[in-house]
Design a protein around this motif. Structure first.
Motif, PDB file in Angstrom:
ATOM      1  N   TYR A   1      23.837  -5.531  15.135  1.00  0.00           N
ATOM      2  CA  TYR A   1      23.736  -5.047  13.760  1.00  0.00           C
ATOM      3  C   TYR A   1      25.033  -4.399  13.263  1.00  0.00           C
ATOM      4  N   TYR A   2      25.869  -4.007  14.190  1.00  0.00           N
ATOM      5  CA  TYR A   2      27.128  -3.350  13.823  1.00  0.00           C
ATOM      6  C   TYR A   2      28.096  -4.389  13.263  1.00  0.00           C
ATOM      7  N   GLU A   3      28.605  -4.150  12.071  1.00  0.00           N
ATOM      8  CA  GLU A   3      29.439  -5.137  11.385  1.00  0.00           C
ATOM      9  C   GLU A   3      30.740  -5.394  12.140  1.00  0.00           C
ATOM     10  N   LYS A   4      31.080  -6.659  12.260  1.00  0.00           N
ATOM     11  CA  LYS A   4      32.265  -7.054  13.016  1.00  0.00           C
ATOM     12  C   LYS A   4      33.559  -6.654  12.319  1.00  0.00           C
ATOM     13  N   ALA A   5      33.514  -6.503  11.013  1.00  0.00           N
ATOM     14  CA  ALA A   5      34.742  -6.227  10.261  1.00  0.00           C
ATOM     15  C   ALA A   5      35.252  -4.804  10.458  1.00  0.00           C
ATOM     16  N   HIS A   6      34.368  -3.881  10.855  1.00  0.00           N
ATOM     17  CA  HIS A   6      34.785  -2.488  10.981  1.00  0.00           C
ATOM     18  C   HIS A   6      35.812  -2.331  12.102  1.00  0.00           C
ATOM     19  N   LEU A   7      36.987  -1.829  11.745  1.00  0.00           N
ATOM     20  CA  LEU A   7      38.103  -1.597  12.670  1.00  0.00           C
ATOM     21  C   LEU A   7      38.683  -2.879  13.262  1.00  0.00           C
ATOM     22  N   GLN A   8      38.238  -4.018  12.732  1.00  0.00           N
ATOM     23  CA  GLN A   8      38.793  -5.295  13.198  1.00  0.00           C
ATOM     24  C   GLN A   8      40.077  -5.582  12.427  1.00  0.00           C
ATOM     25  N   TYR A   9      41.176  -5.690  13.145  1.00  0.00           N
ATOM     26  CA  TYR A   9      42.437  -6.026  12.492  1.00  0.00           C
ATOM     27  C   TYR A   9      42.393  -7.501  12.107  1.00  0.00           C
ATOM     28  N   PRO A  10      42.612  -7.826  10.835  1.00  0.00           N
ATOM     29  CA  PRO A  10      42.302  -9.181  10.360  1.00  0.00           C
ATOM     30  C   PRO A  10      43.420 -10.210  10.516  1.00  0.00           C
ATOM     31  N   ILE A  11      44.478  -9.852  11.240  1.00  0.00           N
ATOM     32  CA  ILE A  11      45.556 -10.803  11.532  1.00  0.00           C
ATOM     33  C   ILE A  11      45.460 -11.153  13.017  1.00  0.00           C
ATOM     34  N   TYR A  12      45.549 -12.423  13.332  1.00  0.00           N
ATOM     35  CA  TYR A  12      45.288 -12.873  14.704  1.00  0.00           C
ATOM     36  C   TYR A  12      46.526 -13.533  15.299  1.00  0.00           C
ATOM     37  N   ARG A  13      46.659 -13.374  16.612  1.00  0.00           N
ATOM     38  CA  ARG A  13      47.831 -13.861  17.334  1.00  0.00           C
ATOM     39  C   ARG A  13      47.495 -15.127  18.121  1.00  0.00           C
ATOM     40  N   VAL A  14      48.328 -16.139  17.971  1.00  0.00           N
ATOM     41  CA  VAL A  14      48.220 -17.347  18.791  1.00  0.00           C
ATOM     42  C   VAL A  14      49.286 -17.239  19.871  1.00  0.00           C
ATOM     43  N   LEU A  15      48.861 -17.207  21.122  1.00  0.00           N
ATOM     44  CA  LEU A  15      49.801 -16.959  22.228  1.00  0.00           C
ATOM     45  C   LEU A  15      50.471 -18.243  22.715  1.00  0.00           C
TER      46      LEU A  15
ATOM     47  N   ILE B   1      55.882 -11.629  22.112  1.00  0.00           N
ATOM     48  CA  ILE B   1      55.939 -12.310  20.817  1.00  0.00           C
ATOM     49  C   ILE B   1      54.998 -13.511  20.843  1.00  0.00           C
ATOM     50  N   PRO B   2      54.047 -13.588  19.913  1.00  0.00           N
ATOM     51  CA  PRO B   2      53.151 -14.746  19.881  1.00  0.00           C
ATOM     52  C   PRO B   2      53.871 -15.974  19.328  1.00  0.00           C
ATOM     53  N   THR B   3      53.267 -17.122  19.485  1.00  0.00           N
ATOM     54  CA  THR B   3      53.860 -18.327  18.888  1.00  0.00           C
ATOM     55  C   THR B   3      53.574 -18.383  17.392  1.00  0.00           C
ATOM     56  N   ALA B   4      52.470 -17.736  16.995  1.00  0.00           N
ATOM     57  CA  ALA B   4      52.117 -17.753  15.569  1.00  0.00           C
ATOM     58  C   ALA B   4      51.124 -16.636  15.272  1.00  0.00           C
ATOM     59  N   TYR B   5      51.022 -16.311  14.000  1.00  0.00           N
ATOM     60  CA  TYR B   5      49.962 -15.441  13.491  1.00  0.00           C
ATOM     61  C   TYR B   5      49.069 -16.271  12.577  1.00  0.00           C
ATOM     62  N   ILE B   6      47.777 -15.967  12.605  1.00  0.00           N
ATOM     63  CA  ILE B   6      46.858 -16.586  11.645  1.00  0.00           C
ATOM     64  C   ILE B   6      46.394 -15.500  10.680  1.00  0.00           C
ATOM     65  N   ILE B   7      46.556 -15.782   9.401  1.00  0.00           N
ATOM     66  CA  ILE B   7      46.216 -14.815   8.357  1.00  0.00           C
ATOM     67  C   ILE B   7      45.165 -15.442   7.445  1.00  0.00           C
ATOM     68  N   PRO B   8      43.957 -14.883   7.409  1.00  0.00           N
ATOM     69  CA  PRO B   8      42.944 -15.420   6.496  1.00  0.00           C
ATOM     70  C   PRO B   8      43.451 -15.424   5.055  1.00  0.00           C
ATOM     71  N   LYS B   9      43.104 -16.453   4.314  1.00  0.00           N
ATOM     72  CA  LYS B   9      43.638 -16.627   2.960  1.00  0.00           C
ATOM     73  C   LYS B   9      43.202 -15.522   2.005  1.00  0.00           C
TER      74      LYS B   9
END
Length: 575
Positions: A561-575, A396-404
């Motif tokens: 050149y490969y876009e970073k957003a492809h297959l990148q899960y956009p919710i991040y974990r703060v451990l 379980i992380p301490t927090a999640y960061i969710i882009p607005k």
């Protein structure tokens, strides 16, 4: 004085008879095979609320049909301050008509509230009883006599789908409907200790009029799950037996008939009791048997609810203590099971009341058909599997960061009373990020979605830039299980699996082969390590070695050149 005794007695009886008649439900006035319409149901509760100070009815929000969802509360103390009630009493929430073709609970709960108000049954001192009279209003308005092909009554009933043809008992996470948004408001306002969802079952034939699903105890948590499985459920079952109502867990058979045993139904968070368990609410689904007479089904539904109320009233403090203690298990940096699997090594047995089954030639098709012989009832021990084991855990992380930008996710967190903060300035934060490594997708539509499953991720720790206003959601809060089940993509009912992030699965940019060929050659020339990896892959994978286009794509995906957003899960974990 004796002269007036008989007339006075007759007058008294007449007054009580008139009073009883005034509060007779549509079901009671009929032939035992008729259910109230939506309008009749709301009118009946309006009458009770008008005549009894112990009952209050409140409009609580919109539904897809355009009609408001109602909440009805019974409190003998005539107080409806929900914050105060939650501190001093247990709260029961009864949900009716989620599948409007299964109206047993609608009629049974009207009788229950009437009998509580009139004092016809034991009035709970420590429990407040509340109900959503009809949850699927759109389905209730779509009345017919044919859509429940295998069900014995009532004569006319509603439809399973709501006004937009959603099955509302699959909507508790994705929340596509206004009904669910209003339910969420009701649920969190009440914070019920126990939840009952009234249904009618499909499936095998057997002697029981009533079966039940309880929140799967392993996923509920060891404190509350052990209490539910070892104390509460057995007590309710025993009380029903005293009323001459034998019951069984929901018949989730392994094979065509239940003779070979069955497993406990796993109520994942898409279902009502799976959702309520995320907030440490004990949940039950009452499943009366479709082939039993409607009047009998209404009766056993009523009795299940009264047995539950009696148990709650006697044990309200313990239930609240167990709920509180259960929450303490789920904390940052502890392990949490994100995937469960039936444990086939743990088998119990119980005595099952069934009918002998056989096969005979079909009169409708060219094959054989299954039939149950009701002239041959049996009682025999069958295997029952009710334990699930952990097959995937996360920390379980301490927090999640969710882009607005992901306002749709934030809106659901807000409606589920999830606390959060927002970054006050642009910030560089060390996080664990996920890439979607693999997943499978349903080939046919399911409740407005093409749902994903068997999702796998790869992860890495990195420092990333986040913008002012991005959301930081700490996990140390009441809704921690809701956060984990929705934001961890490998969860069976995660937001990812419900298609919330499908835009990340599609590349937005690409390349033309003839142009990128020269660029790829230069990339490999400038990066000997990458070229060595490419050569090694060609040696190990013959298909790859014989496919120049795939090789070029491999180079592209390993380049800037490969876009970073492809297959990148956009919710991040703060451990």
């Amino acid at each position: 004085m004796k002269f007036f005794t008989i007339p006075l007695l007759l007058l008294t009886i007449s007054i009580f008879a008139q009073k009883d008649a005034k509060y007779s439900t549509h079901f009671e006035k009929g032939n035992g095979n008729q259910t109230a319409t939506y309008q009749e149901t709301i009118a009946y509760y309006s009458l009770l609320a008008k005549d009894f100070a112990s009952i209050k009815m409140i409009e609580m929000g919109a539904t897809d049909s355009g009609d408001p969802l109602h909440l009805v509360i019974f409190n003998p103390e005539k107080s409806f301050d929900l914050d105060k009630i939650q501190k001093n009493k247990a709260v029961l929430l009864i949900n009716n008509g989620i599948h409007a073709g299964e109206p047993d609970g609608i009629d049974a709960t009207m009788q229950l509230f009437r009998d509580l108000a009139l004092g016809k049954i034991k009035i709970p001192k420590n429990t407040v009883v509340s109900t959503i009279p009809v949850y699927n209003i759109g389905g209730a308005l779509n009345r017919n006599s044919n859509s429940r092909a295998n069900q014995d009554g009532p004569e006319i009933y509603g439809f399973r789908g709501n006004g937009r043809n959603y099955d509302l008992n699959r909507d508790f996470i994705k929340s596509d409907t206004r009904n669910m948004k209003s339910f969420t408001e009701i649920f969190h306002k009440l914070n019920p200790d126990v939840f009952i969802d009234n249904h009618v079952s499909n499936g095998a034939d057997y002697q029981y009029k009533l079966t039940y699903i309880m929140t799967q105890q392993n996923q509920l948590g060891s404190v509350l799950g052990t209490y539910l499985d070892g104390e509460m459920m057995p007590s309710i079952v025993l009380d029903l037996q005293k009323k001459n109502i034998p019951t069984t867990p929901y018949v989730n058979a392994f094979s065509e008939t239940p003779d070979n045993g069955f497993a406990q139904f796993f109520d994942s968070p898409r279902y009502s009791t799976g959702y309520t368990s995320l907030f440490n609410t004990i949940g039950f689904v009452v499943e009366t048997h479709m082939l039993k007479k409607y009047a009998d089904r209404v009766k056993v539904t009523y009795e299940y609810m009264t047995s539950t109320i009696d148990f709650m009233d006697a044990n309200y403090q313990k239930i609240k203590q167990k709920r509180s203690k259960n929450e303490e298990q789920f904390e940052p940096r502890k392990s949490y099971t994100i995937k469960w699997q039936l444990d086939t090594t743990k088998v119990s047995k119980f005595s099952f009341l069934g009918f002998e089954a056989g096969r005979k030639k079909s009169e409708a098709t060219s094959g054989d058909r299954l039939f149950y012989d009701r002239a041959k009832p049996f009682e025999k021990e069958i295997p029952y599997l009710k334990e699930y084991k952990s097959v995937k855990e996360i920390t379980i992380p301490t927090a999640y960061i969710i882009p607005k930008a992901f306002w749709n996710v934030i809106d659901l967190l807000k409606s589920n009373k999830i606390a959060y903060t927002q970054l006050k300035k642009d910030s560089l934060i060390e996080v664990e990020s996920y890439k979607i490594a693999d997943f499978k997708t349903s080939s046919s539509a399911y409740e407005g979605h093409y749902i994903h499953r068997d999702t796998k991720i790869s992860s890495k720790k990195e420092k990333l830039a986040f913008a002012k206003g991005d959301y930081v959601v700490a996990t140390e809060q009441k809704g921690i299980k809701y956060l984990l089940e929705t934001l961890e993509p490998e969860g069976i009912d995660s937001f990812f699996n419900w298609n919330f992030f499908d835009t990340m699965l599609q590349q937005k940019e690409g390349y033309s082969d003839y142009v990128f060929e020269d660029t790829a050659a230069q990339i490999l020339k400038d990066n000997p390590k990458l070229k060595a990896e490419l050569d090694q892959k060609k040696k190990q994978d013959p298909k790859f070695a014989n496919n120049p286009q795939v090789q070029l794509e491999w180079v592209y995906k390993h380049s800037v050149y490969y876009e970073k957003a492809h297959l990148q899960y956009p919710i991040y974990r703060v451990l």
